[in-house]
Every structure is written in C-alpha cells, then in structure tokens.
Design a protein around this motif. Structure first.
Motif, PDB file in Angstrom:
ATOM      1  N   UNK A   1       1.146  -5.716 -17.729  1.00  0.00           N
ATOM      2  CA  UNK A   1       0.079  -5.159 -16.894  1.00  0.00           C
ATOM      3  C   UNK A   1      -0.592  -3.951 -17.555  1.00  0.00           C
ATOM      4  N   UNK A   2       0.198  -3.097 -18.198  1.00  0.00           N
ATOM      5  CA  UNK A   2      -0.402  -1.917 -18.832  1.00  0.00           C
ATOM      6  C   UNK A   2      -1.331  -2.311 -19.967  1.00  0.00           C
TER       7      UNK A   2
ATOM      8  N   UNK B   1      -1.600  -2.988  -3.069  1.00  0.00           N
ATOM      9  CA  UNK B   1      -0.220  -2.980  -3.565  1.00  0.00           C
ATOM     10  C   UNK B   1       0.066  -4.354  -4.158  1.00  0.00           C
ATOM     11  N   UNK B   2       0.340  -4.394  -5.458  1.00  0.00           N
ATOM     12  CA  UNK B   2       0.421  -5.658  -6.190  1.00  0.00           C
ATOM     13  C   UNK B   2       1.836  -5.857  -6.726  1.00  0.00           C
ATOM     14  N   UNK B   3       2.585  -6.725  -6.077  1.00  0.00           N
ATOM     15  CA  UNK B   3       3.902  -7.103  -6.588  1.00  0.00           C
ATOM     16  C   UNK B   3       3.724  -8.000  -7.802  1.00  0.00           C
ATOM     17  N   UNK B   4       4.448  -7.680  -8.885  1.00  0.00           N
ATOM     18  CA  UNK B   4       4.379  -8.494 -10.105  1.00  0.00           C
ATOM     19  C   UNK B   4       5.751  -9.051 -10.452  1.00  0.00           C
TER      20      UNK B   4
ATOM     21  N   UNK C   1       1.203  -1.031  -8.489  1.00  0.00           N
ATOM     22  CA  UNK C   1       1.807  -2.265  -8.985  1.00  0.00           C
ATOM     23  C   UNK C   1       3.317  -2.073  -9.067  1.00  0.00           C
ATOM     24  N   UNK C   2       4.050  -3.185  -9.028  1.00  0.00           N
ATOM     25  CA  UNK C   2       5.508  -3.120  -9.048  1.00  0.00           C
ATOM     26  C   UNK C   2       6.078  -4.167  -9.985  1.00  0.00           C
TER      27      UNK C   2
ATOM     28  N   UNK D   1       8.584   0.892 -11.546  1.00  0.00           N
ATOM     29  CA  UNK D   1       9.388   0.044 -12.418  1.00  0.00           C
ATOM     30  C   UNK D   1       8.857   0.046 -13.834  1.00  0.00           C
ATOM     31  N   UNK D   2       8.933   1.207 -14.497  1.00  0.00           N
ATOM     32  CA  UNK D   2       8.286   1.391 -15.805  1.00  0.00           C
ATOM     33  C   UNK D   2       9.162   0.846 -16.937  1.00  0.00           C
ATOM     34  N   UNK D   3       9.469  -0.444 -16.842  1.00  0.00           N
ATOM     35  CA  UNK D   3      10.278  -1.086 -17.868  1.00  0.00           C
ATOM     36  C   UNK D   3       9.428  -1.742 -18.939  1.00  0.00           C
TER      37      UNK D   3
END
Length: 440
Positions: free
Chosen positions: A42-43, A180-183, A123-124, A33-35
C-alpha cells in the motif's frame, strides 16, 4: 552511512527515488500494522500516487506491538528501499511513510494522528488474528486485548480499540469522516471490521456507536503481492546497490494488486492512476485470492514442511506437491467457484510460486494456521460438503496442519475445540472423517 534525507542524493540514478517534495509532504493517512507487507504494497501505491497527482497523502505508520520498525525507519527519516524480485531485480526508495509510531509506547500520539483533521484515510494490515473475532466472525469480547481495551479505552491495544477511540475523538471534535480500509485476508473485511468497531463502541464509546455510519466508511478490499520476510541476503543486495545501509528495507515479487470497493467517505489519493482497481464489487476478486492463492499457499506450506521443503519455489518444484495442488484447484476449488475463472487464475499463481528469485519461507506462511484456515479452507470445505462436492484434498491440508503443528508443540488434534474448528466441522461426521482419516 545510512539512507536518510541527508544521503538520498547519493543513491545511484538506477534506483527510483520519491518524485515529490519530501520535506513538505503532509500526512493524510494513518496505517495500523507497519510491517513489511504494508511497506511493500500500500505504501508503494501511495508513494506513486503522490508523485503522479500530488496531495498531502503522507503516512503515519503505527506498529501495534514492537518498536523495531520505528527504530529502523526514524533514523532514516522514514525512507526505505523496496527490492522487486524478478528476472532482473529493481529497486526504489519510498518516501510516503513520514512518521513511524509504536502503539504501546505512544498511544496518545497514535490517537492524536487518528483524530487529526488532515487524516482522511486509515488502512490496516494487522493479520487475521488482529481483528479479535470469534469463530462466527463477530468481535470476541473475551479476547484479552478487547477485555483490556473495554476497561482502558484511552490506552487501547487492539486495532478495533484504537479505531473506536480515534473515531470517538473525531466525533467529539467535529472532524470529517474517515475511510477505513482493511487490507487483510478476512472475509467481508470491511463489513466485519465495521461491525466489530460498532460492537466495541456500544460498550466503551456510547456516543460513537449511533453515529458510526456517518463517522466512517468501511469499503471491502483485496490485496495481493508475495512479500517474503526481509533477510540478511536482501539487505546485503540493497546495500551493494545503494552504497548505503538500509535497516528498513523490504523485498517483494513484481506482481501486485489492490482492489478497493469504490465507497469513500471523503478525499483519497489518486490511487486509480497508479494501478489500484476501484470497483463496485470486490467479492469475486477476494474469493479467487482467498480460495486459490491463499488456500494453495497454506496447502503448500504444511505439506511442504512435512516433506522437508523450505521455500515456496522448492515446494512447487516437487512434482507430487505440484500435482496435489493442481488436483485441489481442479477438483475441489474450481467446482465450488463456477462463476470465476479459477483455471486461468491458478496458472498465473503457479508461475508466481515458481519465481526463482523469491525466497518465500514456508514456515512464514504456516504461522497462525487456525486463523488462516478459518478463512481459506474451512468455508469452502463446508460449502462443498453441503453441495455434494469433494473435500478429500482440503481434508488432507487440514490434517497436514495438525501434523505440522505437532512438530511445534501440543498438536490441535481435538476437533471439538471451538477455538480451532467451526461448529459445522465439529458436528459433521463426514468432514471430521475427511480430516482425521487423511494421511498428510
């Protein structure tokens, strides 16, 4: 000229730049989900953690649908600018995103990145609807993307299908477990994502399902920062500051928060050194965010749009709307969350909403209302009604969503529709009356 490795040395000294070896940075994170939100949130934390403590924590970013972000970032060697909107704006070039992929065009490369031994974190940020959950929070096996992925598990479309395929490959190849980290703003996001992946794996990857708990950890999280959609005005400001064109830039408010349950399956970036909170229990943080900030955002969006407002800052400056939100928080939210400092938190949120430098569009917030209200409003509305607490203002928010939706297309007026409303609302006369009897 465009921002890139070749032009980075032309960026003015006032703009922060990556304080590490970009060319030698390995990738240990895959992000789905690279929005704009990920690139602004997060980045940025990962970029700062690499600078502070090192490590091969570059990011392989994956766009789940369209190639736009990859087309913007790839010619720039993954570099992009974050504009921080405050009384005095500030700018930083982020270098943590080392690859930008597009799932429909490169499914094999995405799965290879997930299965890579160097990858230890996923991450998501795929929004609430990206989890393909039903009204009860379980995997919706009738969702078109899930139906596709169950029949074609090697070329998945959904985040759940991608994770299951990647984890299955890791198990088969003996790779180390992932964290696995849901954001996303999904209640119990880690647990629900784990359950969805397990349900999918039981049907498509039977060797993975019994090994899932050993193959991955799914900590709970909460993220917070207001990230308006990038617009021409922000791009123009950045170009003036950099003296370069940046097609991948993002803008955000100064405030940022990332809370992660301290439950990792292996190594991780030194996020705690750059402001990430690693805690034993994320639930109090998430409840405040979901039912104060997110709920009031939705309320302001639907009520504000019906009053002709465009931006959050315009809507919160409207005395009637501000008064409505103050009442919503004081009379319906705070009594439902007595163990939390709702009043203090709301004071900070109110100030953030009024930030004159942030052009956060109400119509951006208003999208995907059914999924958002299912997390932000409906659970508290149901709990309040059971406890004998008021629900009138929340009912007005839901009615405003219905009335605004009528301006966009066929309105969701049927409260018996199980795809829009949970059973507790469909079957409860008092809640139905609170919604249908409200005047937005």
């Amino acid at each position: 000229m465009r921002l890139s490795f070749q032009t980075l040395d032309q960026v003015p000294a006032a703009v922060a730049r990556p304080a590490y070896d970009l060319a030698g940075l390995g990738c240990g994170i895959v992000h789905l989900g690279l929005g704009a939100f990920h690139r602004a949130h997060q980045a940025v934390y990962s970029d700062a953690a690499i600078a502070a403590a090192g490590g091969a924590w570059g990011i392989v970013g994956v766009s789940m649908r369209k190639p736009d972000v990859a087309a913007a970032l790839s010619p720039q060697d993954g570099l992009y600018t974050v504009e921080v909107l405050d009384a005095e704006p500030s700018y930083r070039v982020v270098g943590a995103v080392r690859q930008a992929l597009t799932l429909p065009l490169e499914p094999d490369r995405v799965l290879t990145a997930l299965a890579a031994p160097a990858t230890r974190i996923v991450t998501l940020t795929v929004t609430e609807k990206g989890y393909c959950l039903d009204g009860a929070g379980a995997l919706d096996l009738s969702h078109p993307d899930i139906v596709h992925d169950l029949t074609s598990p090697g070329s998945p479309r959904s985040a759940v299908g991608v994770l299951a395929a990647g984890l299955a490959r890791r198990v088969a190849e003996g790779a180390a477990p992932l964290t696995v980290i849901s954001c996303d703003n999904v209640a119990d996001n880690g647990a629900r994502l784990a359950a969805a992946v397990e349900a999918f794996a039981a049907r498509a990857h039977p060797l993975l399902a019994p090994r899932l708990s050993a193959a991955a950890a799914f900590p709970q999280t909460m993220v917070d920062s207001i990230v308006p959609a990038t617009d021409a005005a922000s791009r123009a400001r950045i170009e003036r500051v950099l003296g370069l064109t940046d097609e991948g830039s993002v803008q955000r408010e100064a405030f940022g928060q990332w809370v992660i349950e301290d439950r990792f399956a292996g190594p991780r970036p030194a996020w705690e050194q750059v402001g990430v909170e690693l805690v034993g229990d994320v639930v109090p943080y998430r409840r405040l965010k979901l039912h104060v900030l997110n709920a009031s955002h939705s309320a302001l969006a639907y009520l504000g749009l019906l009053r002709g407002r465009t931006f959050v800052r315009d809507a919160i400056a409207d005395p009637e709307l501000a008064g409505f939100l103050d009442g919503l928080i004081a009379e319906e939210v705070a009594p439902a969350l007595p163990e939390l400092a709702v009043g203090d938190y709301w004071s900070g949120v109110r100030r953030r909403f009024a930030n004159p430098a942030v052009d956060h569009r109400l119509d951006q917030i208003a999208q995907d209302g059914a999924q958002k209200l299912a997390q932000r409003i409906f659970p508290l509305m149901i709990a309040n009604q059971r406890a004998g607490l008021p629900v009138t203002r929340m009912g007005r928010v839901v009615r405003a969503w219905i009335d605004w939706s009528a301006t966009q297309g066929p309105p969701p007026r049927d409260l018996d529709d199980p795809t829009l409303f949970p059973a507790e609302i469909r079957s409860n006369p008092a809640l139905r009356a609170a919604i249908l009897g409200a005047a937005a």
